[in-house]
Motif scaffolding. Sequence first.
Motif, PDB file in Angstrom:
ATOM      1  N   ILE A   1      -0.535  18.309  13.735  1.00  0.00           N
ATOM      2  CA  ILE A   1      -0.313  17.122  12.666  1.00  0.00           C
ATOM      3  C   ILE A   1      -1.121  17.508  11.281  1.00  0.00           C
ATOM      4  CG2 ILE A   1      -1.509  14.563  11.366  1.00  0.00           C
ATOM      5  CD1 ILE A   1      -0.252  13.701  14.433  1.00  0.00           C
ATOM      6  N   ALA A   2      -2.703  17.807  11.685  1.00  0.00           N
ATOM      7  CA  ALA A   2      -3.466  18.537   9.995  1.00  0.00           C
ATOM      8  C   ALA A   2      -2.294  19.511   9.684  1.00  0.00           C
ATOM      9  CB  ALA A   2      -4.346  18.927  11.262  1.00  0.00           C
ATOM     10  N   LEU A   3      -1.548  20.281  10.272  1.00  0.00           N
ATOM     11  CA  LEU A   3      -1.033  21.538   9.999  1.00  0.00           C
ATOM     12  C   LEU A   3       0.740  21.188   9.761  1.00  0.00           C
ATOM     13  CD1 LEU A   3      -1.601  24.014  12.928  1.00  0.00           C
ATOM     14  CD2 LEU A   3      -2.315  24.252  10.647  1.00  0.00           C
ATOM     15  N   THR A   4       1.376  20.252   9.512  1.00  0.00           N
ATOM     16  CA  THR A   4       2.149  19.124   9.406  1.00  0.00           C
ATOM     17  C   THR A   4       1.723  18.459   7.698  1.00  0.00           C
ATOM     18  OG1 THR A   4       2.590  18.517  11.193  1.00  0.00           O
ATOM     19  CG2 THR A   4       4.107  17.754   9.815  1.00  0.00           C
ATOM     20  N   PRO A   5       1.972  19.581   6.724  1.00  0.00           N
ATOM     21  CA  PRO A   5       2.059  18.993   5.145  1.00  0.00           C
ATOM     22  C   PRO A   5       3.306  17.830   4.843  1.00  0.00           C
ATOM     23  CG  PRO A   5       2.826  21.171   5.118  1.00  0.00           C
ATOM     24  CD  PRO A   5       3.112  20.793   6.287  1.00  0.00           C
ATOM     25  N   GLN A   6       2.329  16.942   4.305  1.00  0.00           N
ATOM     26  CA  GLN A   6       2.579  15.507   3.795  1.00  0.00           C
ATOM     27  C   GLN A   6       3.965  15.848   2.523  1.00  0.00           C
ATOM     28  OE1 GLN A   6       0.445  11.529   3.378  1.00  0.00           O
ATOM     29  NE2 GLN A   6      -1.408  12.463   4.244  1.00  0.00           N
ATOM     30  N   LYS A   7       3.611  17.108   2.282  1.00  0.00           N
ATOM     31  CA  LYS A   7       4.941  17.064   1.085  1.00  0.00           C
ATOM     32  C   LYS A   7       6.299  17.158   0.829  1.00  0.00           C
ATOM     33  CE  LYS A   7       3.947  20.474  -2.671  1.00  0.00           C
ATOM     34  NZ  LYS A   7       5.371  20.933  -2.840  1.00  0.00           N
TER      35      LYS A   7
ATOM     36  N   SER B   1       0.814  -1.121  -0.268  1.00  0.00           N
ATOM     37  CA  SER B   1      -0.313  -0.047  -0.368  1.00  0.00           C
ATOM     38  C   SER B   1       0.794   1.201  -0.194  1.00  0.00           C
ATOM     39  CB  SER B   1      -0.795   0.234   0.797  1.00  0.00           C
ATOM     40  OG  SER B   1      -0.465  -0.483   2.584  1.00  0.00           O
ATOM     41  N   PRO B   2       0.136   2.112  -0.870  1.00  0.00           N
ATOM     42  CA  PRO B   2       1.496   3.112  -1.025  1.00  0.00           C
ATOM     43  C   PRO B   2       0.800   4.106   0.328  1.00  0.00           C
ATOM     44  CG  PRO B   2      -0.707   3.895  -1.975  1.00  0.00           C
ATOM     45  CD  PRO B   2      -0.732   1.723  -1.750  1.00  0.00           C
ATOM     46  N   LYS B   3       2.376   4.468   0.930  1.00  0.00           N
ATOM     47  CA  LYS B   3       1.795   6.318   2.273  1.00  0.00           C
ATOM     48  C   LYS B   3       1.679   6.735   1.910  1.00  0.00           C
ATOM     49  CE  LYS B   3       4.677   2.987   5.546  1.00  0.00           C
ATOM     50  NZ  LYS B   3       3.602   1.881   4.622  1.00  0.00           N
ATOM     51  N   LEU B   4       2.056   7.239   0.771  1.00  0.00           N
ATOM     52  CA  LEU B   4       1.775   8.986   0.612  1.00  0.00           C
ATOM     53  C   LEU B   4       0.234   9.206   0.236  1.00  0.00           C
ATOM     54  CD1 LEU B   4       4.060  11.355   0.714  1.00  0.00           C
ATOM     55  CD2 LEU B   4       3.510  11.010  -1.873  1.00  0.00           C
ATOM     56  N   GLY B   5      -0.142  10.518   0.558  1.00  0.00           N
ATOM     57  CA  GLY B   5      -1.850  10.381   1.503  1.00  0.00           C
ATOM     58  C   GLY B   5      -2.482   9.420   2.415  1.00  0.00           C
ATOM     59  N   ASP B   6      -1.661   8.751   2.865  1.00  0.00           N
ATOM     60  CA  ASP B   6      -2.855   7.594   3.775  1.00  0.00           C
ATOM     61  C   ASP B   6      -1.973   8.231   4.914  1.00  0.00           C
ATOM     62  OD1 ASP B   6      -2.848   5.985   5.858  1.00  0.00           O
ATOM     63  OD2 ASP B   6      -2.148   4.197   4.960  1.00  0.00           O
ATOM     64  N   THR B   7      -3.640   8.656   5.289  1.00  0.00           N
ATOM     65  CA  THR B   7      -3.888  10.107   6.565  1.00  0.00           C
ATOM     66  C   THR B   7      -2.670   8.649   7.974  1.00  0.00           C
ATOM     67  OG1 THR B   7      -5.550   9.332   7.030  1.00  0.00           O
ATOM     68  CG2 THR B   7      -5.149  10.973   5.570  1.00  0.00           C
ATOM     69  N   THR B   8      -3.459   7.400   7.863  1.00  0.00           N
ATOM     70  CA  THR B   8      -2.106   6.996   9.317  1.00  0.00           C
ATOM     71  C   THR B   8      -0.899   6.693   9.100  1.00  0.00           C
ATOM     72  OG1 THR B   8      -3.845   5.260   9.186  1.00  0.00           O
ATOM     73  CG2 THR B   8      -2.354   4.983  10.687  1.00  0.00           C
ATOM     74  N   ALA B   9      -0.273   7.044   7.806  1.00  0.00           N
ATOM     75  CA  ALA B   9       0.858   6.387   7.671  1.00  0.00           C
ATOM     76  C   ALA B   9       1.611   7.940   7.964  1.00  0.00           C
ATOM     77  CB  ALA B   9       1.453   5.744   6.288  1.00  0.00           C
ATOM     78  N   HIS B  10       1.022   9.396   7.233  1.00  0.00           N
ATOM     79  CA  HIS B  10       1.525  10.602   8.125  1.00  0.00           C
ATOM     80  C   HIS B  10       1.333  10.753   9.013  1.00  0.00           C
ATOM     81  CE1 HIS B  10       2.073  14.608   7.210  1.00  0.00           C
ATOM     82  NE2 HIS B  10       1.037  14.963   8.457  1.00  0.00           N
ATOM     83  N   ARG B  11       0.723  10.281  10.125  1.00  0.00           N
ATOM     84  CA  ARG B  11       0.037  10.196  11.324  1.00  0.00           C
ATOM     85  C   ARG B  11       1.910   9.884  12.402  1.00  0.00           C
ATOM     86  NH1 ARG B  11      -2.402   8.172  16.240  1.00  0.00           N
ATOM     87  NH2 ARG B  11      -2.904  10.470  17.493  1.00  0.00           N
TER      88      ARG B  11
ATOM     89  N   GLU C   1       9.383  23.017  13.555  1.00  0.00           N
ATOM     90  CA  GLU C   1      10.882  23.195  12.375  1.00  0.00           C
ATOM     91  C   GLU C   1      11.234  22.116  11.976  1.00  0.00           C
ATOM     92  OE1 GLU C   1      13.069  26.411  12.028  1.00  0.00           O
ATOM     93  OE2 GLU C   1      14.236  25.626  10.535  1.00  0.00           O
ATOM     94  N   SER C   2      11.307  21.183  12.531  1.00  0.00           N
ATOM     95  CA  SER C   2      11.875  20.056  12.394  1.00  0.00           C
ATOM     96  C   SER C   2      10.820  18.953  11.449  1.00  0.00           C
ATOM     97  CB  SER C   2      13.105  19.481  13.691  1.00  0.00           C
ATOM     98  OG  SER C   2      13.027  17.534  13.036  1.00  0.00           O
ATOM     99  N   VAL C   3       9.430  19.314  11.573  1.00  0.00           N
ATOM    100  CA  VAL C   3       8.335  17.964  11.058  1.00  0.00           C
ATOM    101  C   VAL C   3       7.935  19.487  10.463  1.00  0.00           C
ATOM    102  CG1 VAL C   3       8.156  17.268  13.340  1.00  0.00           C
ATOM    103  CG2 VAL C   3       6.637  18.731  13.048  1.00  0.00           C
ATOM    104  N   GLY C   4       8.071  19.618  10.208  1.00  0.00           N
ATOM    105  CA  GLY C   4       7.386  21.582   8.817  1.00  0.00           C
ATOM    106  C   GLY C   4       5.970  21.573   9.203  1.00  0.00           C
ATOM    107  N   THR C   5       5.541  21.428  10.879  1.00  0.00           N
ATOM    108  CA  THR C   5       4.277  22.315  11.145  1.00  0.00           C
ATOM    109  C   THR C   5       4.299  23.459  10.793  1.00  0.00           C
ATOM    110  OG1 THR C   5       4.926  20.622  12.523  1.00  0.00           O
ATOM    111  CG2 THR C   5       2.818  22.482  12.725  1.00  0.00           C
TER     112      THR C   5
END
Lengths: 344, 840
Positions: free
Chosen positions: B733-739, B497-507, B657-661
Amino acid sequence: MNDIQSQIISRGQTTLADISKTNTLSDLEQIRVSVLGKKGTLSEALKTLGTVPAEERPKIGALANEWKAKIEGALETKKSELEAKEIEASLGKTKIDVSLPGRRPHMGALHPITQTIKKVSEVLGRIGFDVTVGPEAETDFLNFEAANIPKDHPARDMQDTFFLGPGVVLRSHTTAVQMRAMRGKTWPIRILCPGAVYRADNDATHSPMFHQIEGLWVDKKVSMSDLKGVLGFFAKELFGADAKIRLRPSYFAFVEPGAEVDVSCAICAGRNPKCSVCKGTGWLEILGAGMVHPRLFEYAGYKSDEISGFAFGMGVERIAMLLHDIPDLRLMFQGDQRFLKQLR
Amino acid sequence: MKISYQWLNEWVDLSAVTGVKEGPVALAELLTARGLEVESIHKLAEGLDKVVTVRILERAKHPEADRLSICKVTTGIGELMEIVCGAQNMKAGDIVCLAQIGAVLPNGMKIEKSKIRGVVSNGMLCSETELGFKDQSDGILVMPENTPLGWKLADVLGLDDTVFEIKLTANRGDCLSHRGMAREIAAALSKPLKPPKVAPLDFKNSPIAIELEAGEDAPQFFGCYISNVKVGPSPKWLKQRLESIGQRSINNLVDVGNFLMFEYGFPVHIYDADKLEGGVIKVRRSKAGEKLLLLDGQTIETTGEELVIADGKKPVGLAGVMGGGNSEVSDSTKNVFLECAEFNPTLVRRAAFRFSRRSEASLRFEKGVDPAGHRDAIARLSDLVIKVASTDKSIAEMKGSTFKQLPSRASFKARQIQTTTDFIDGFLGTDIEAAKMVDIFKRLDCGVEISGNKLVVTSPTYRLDLNIREDLAEEVARTIGYDAIPTTIPVLTGMPSPKLGDTTAHRLKTIDRMKDAFAESGMNEIVAYSFQSEAWLKKFGFESSVKVLNPLSEEQAAMVPSLLPGLMGAYLENQRHHFGSSPLAVRLFEIRPVFEKVGDIKAAGASPLGGEMETGVRETWKISFLISGPRYDQAMKQDLGEVDFYDLKSVVEDVFESVGTKGVRMRAADSALLAGNGGTSNLAQLFHPGQTVQMTAGKEALGFFGRIHPKLEGELKLRNTVYWGELTLDPVIALTPQKEKSFKAWSPFPTMERDFALLVEQSVTSESLVQSALKHGKPIAKVVKIFDTYKGAHIPEGKISIGVRVIFSEETKSLEEKQVDQCSELIVKKWAEEFGATLR
């Protein structure tokens, strides 16, 4: 030779002698200014050039430039010599005690539980497992019934459970996460479920809160030999290439057949009857496993005759204790930095 | 469960077990490999091989010690030996047990030749505690007068047995007996079982009738009336069997009932028949509030749910759990009535739990007993009773017997399971010949029919755990041994399963990165219990809305509404064991859920896909953190410093900053903000109102961090000031882009800087000066930094000097001096207008 010439030569010679005697950069600079400066002796001497006949002027000019260059050269040489000396001298004064400890910023650490979950997820991630999680407060139904442990089933004795309300428990294993995952999507399923679980037990080897990682693989034609393959791979990745596993028949309500899984003792390889790690048995119990009971597929809404699956579960603290020689489970939950900092 | 090797050997010939390893060890391995885990092996004679029986010929007082005596003892031959002994209960002539030089007793004590107050002692006279027979004992063990002298104690007591402690799994109730274990061994060794010969009863003439009044909850009941019994001590063989498995001998009748249970696995009961009234015994549901005197002398009050045994007038036993005190066998008992019945396992289990009387009997009922085995069991029991309760002069006699069965039991049929050899092979990943499979099932006492690859297997009535084809696969796997199953790697069907776009994986990934970032900032991750004591939570003004109904202790009774109390617990743990004057740095963080009641905490029924996913408990993940103490882990005193608000602020900023929020804001949290609406919040107790910020994301409040409130600091007796905080995880996490982060080019032209020293009221925040400059300095004022603040000499009271640096640049061309001057003027003018700022 006229006056000016002899004057240039004698001033020049005096200056060279002065330079060679000079010991400080400031004295040297003074000499430079007093000789070569706008009002320096050499410049002053050249100012009288107008008084000599025109035909002699080039000769005198050349002589003056020759001496100027000599003096400048001598000044430069002396300057670097004095600078080198000065640096040399300063070194002794700025000597420090290099044996003093370094200035060290704080270094933090991930908890051994987090490290172990990461490690296990990485190993099993390589062969296709994805991580998923679920709530810690669970319904009795998902924690027990859907794991094939109905009310009053003797298997509930194995797991003294904390209740938060009628039919609501602190999950006693992460099996409910598997059920949530299966209800959420169709097979194939390849998941790892790490997380905190709770049982009413408290001593050096039991904690009322601890962590588990459960794995579930559901697909067409999954067999018990696949389970052995996956666990064998896992054991070698985690405990070293020489690690072997042993499966013993056991019982967990949510699998059939069930197995306890031991890994060979990396400390003594079974050769030391007094081994403190394996107690001389040569084996360490690390996880429970088995083929998914068809009742779970029914609860998941899967057709159990189309598929099969295996599941396994391990105590995270137990694995961490084995990997890091941690003697007492309670250390995990005390927040003692002497413990936490050691294992980063 | 304890199982005796010798007892098993009566049921199945164990001689075939012995191979490279001696019998008991080999048997233990065999059982464990079949899923009947042997936890320990105990030789009863262990530690007793150098303990012999001796007679004391003389006892004299020790010349140097009042409490000691010197005994001269003999084994009957050879010289007398002198033993120093501290006990007082022996006299000359007694036969006692001597641990000789070199003995290592069961409790680990080594016996050496030693001088005690100047007298050599050639061994030790033993107490029962020292011999491992009892936990406590007074004085040394004095043996009966007819004990042979000079024998090994183990031989005198007949301790030649080995006992296994078996950890039986919950599904194998059929193995809770020597017969059950023997069946497994017989199957493994392909040996016949050797059951005792029992004459069947012919069920007539019972003076007591049976009535079944509980329907399917008690579907069968067998009884047998035996007269002229003689109650007394058990014969030696019976005593020995029970004692070998740790059971205390009581009298011949009680013992024989227990013996049958441990032999056959059937819990039975023996009543004094003369205490049963009305010529009838029945099983029924209790009535609410019935009083029942139990064997242990206590009276319980029934609830109406449990099954009871009653005679014509009164309840005489709590069915499956414990017999009644009003019908128990006593020394004067002459006639007995034997009971062997089936009760609903759930009702027995609940009753045993309800009255806290879980017993060997209830355990067996809970796990289910063979529904077709009662006839045999009662016959065996009746044989045994007659055997042990008769004497030379008086022979016990079976007067009559009877039974009742409901149709479900009278016509009970063993279960048939259909499968195929292909299924079993596919499921296990094996390739086993059909004939071998058939043999395996036959050895397990199953009926087997095979045609082609189709198998019909009839499971033995006692194997309540064999129900589905997977159970059969397990029996095959157990018998061939799990080691014989091959090793393969499962096929990966479909794409991973692709990780990008998967909210659980991102979280999960964001949590991981956040933990890494905290660790990089020098913070140590802790895991604290999710339950704490209410009193501890209260210290911080928290009240838990989710309680553990059955906590192990009050310390673990309340599910946490915040991670801060646990974090402070960990801080104090570190402070507690920190000694001396060296500075203590504590830097901790935790990312875990907190618990909150959001509805009725009860599951809305167990109907499929109904409310069973809802619990009424909301779990909100929090990020909590705490720092205190020196700024460096290691530095000289003058450099060490001590952390303050700004250290914690930079930790938080670094992590984000490190997590990109993106888009997290901070604002000063004064008393009013901390106190919340109507002063309901406890945050005002936790934080210093002048050194705390609230973090927000849009309109959502994420949480607070700052200095601990000095009052709380004092109450907790903290060694150093603590800076701490707690934020809600998921909005972050919602403010942390997956991009992935993108590269941003900088201007190729040189930048220009202007520094300003501003004098402002202390109430003016530096952040407002920065924002103003950025706003009015557009588009060339790119960066605004505060580089200095100063209060004190030369600065008027109530004012503060703030050093601001503005950095100008343009993307497309070099800046001109004039441009920068004009822009600076405007910025200064706006500072003056908006904040009354003057240049110093």
